[in-house]
Write an enzyme that holds these catalytic residues in place. Structure first.
Site, mmCIF file in Angstrom:
data_model
loop_
_atom_site.group_PDB
_atom_site.id
_atom_site.type_symbol
_atom_site.label_atom_id
_atom_site.label_comp_id
_atom_site.label_asym_id
_atom_site.label_seq_id
_atom_site.Cartn_x
_atom_site.Cartn_y
_atom_site.Cartn_z
ATOM 1 C CE LYS A 170 4.543 -12.531 1.944
ATOM 2 N NZ LYS A 170 4.426 -13.982 2.241
ATOM 3 C CB VAL A 171 4.625 -5.564 -2.836
ATOM 4 C CG1 VAL A 171 4.835 -5.146 -4.280
ATOM 5 C CG2 VAL A 171 3.347 -4.940 -2.267
#
Ligand code: E4P
Length: 225
Positions: free
Chosen positions: A86-87
């Protein structure tokens, strides 16, 4: 629409995973904080519980693209290929997403409040994009509508990115997105437990059991007949 669990509580994941049609688990740093355990210790426990093929989404926290890349390598090395990094959908995050796409590491764009963030993340190669439905509602906007708009942007532009809607307060928000056909929703155990909490359902099931007992014997089931 795929359904995922948004939590890191091992007992809750075991219960929900064993009961409902769940594709995987998502976490974020605040969820990990609640566990009070070292992050990779709890994440490894989740991975062994859900198996190597199920989706596990784990958030990077670095503020630079280089730092995010370093985290992504560690996360996927520790937790396997079905792990999505997750960015956050911010400038350094977009920079990292483009590199991660080249490396073949799956990305979920997170901290998404606007369709423009989602469009950019999709173009940078994110596999999923997570609009925060309830947090958007709390800001006075319509979180479900934002998630639908993002779904439309992906569909109309032939983008491979899918909505992974997140931050839900109730089943209605989830159901509306299911009706619309978004790719996935990640939901807390409490909200999932509420999906079929309904006195009418319980009453119907109890009445059928009581009628069968009247016909046969107390505690009897079809297995005995
Ligand atoms: C998912 O990407 C988010 O981390 C999460 O769903 C946020 O949920 P919350 O608004 O309930 O904290």
């Amino acid at each position: 629409m795929k359904l995922l669990i948004d939590d890191a509580d091992i007992a809750a994941i075991e219960e929900i995973y064993g009961t409902y049609p769940i594709e995987g688990v998502t976490t974020n740093p605040s969820i990990l904080k609640k566990s009070g355990r070292p992050p990779f210790e709890v994440l490894r426990d989740i991975r062994s519980l859900i198996g190597p093929a199920a989706q596990l989404h784990v958030q990077a926290v670095a503020s630079t693209a280089e730092g995010i890349l370093e985290e992504a390598h560690r996360i996927t090395q520790e937790l396997g290929p079905a792990t999505f990094v997750k960015v956050p959908a911010v400038p350094q995050g977009f920079k990292a997403m483009k590199r991660l796409r080249q490396e073949g590491i799956a990305v979920t764009a997170t901290a998404v409040y606007t369709p423009m963030q989602a469009y950019l993340a999709g173009q940078c190669g994110a596999a999923y994009c997570a609009p925060y439905v309830n947090r958007i509602d709390n800001m006075g906007y319509d979180g479900v509508q934002v998630a639908k708009d993002i779904h439309d942007i992906f569909t109309k532009n032939n983008m491979a990115c899918q909505v992974l809607a997140a931050s839900f307060k109730n089943s209605q928000q989830v159901l509306e997105l299911c009706r619309y056909g978004v790719g996935a929703a990640t939901v807390s155990p409490d909200v999932i437990r509420g999906f079929v909490q309904n006195p009418a359902i319980d009453a119907a099931v109890a009445a059928f059991a009581a009628d069968f007992e009247t016909l046969t014997a107390p505690g009897a089931t079809m297995a005995q007949y």
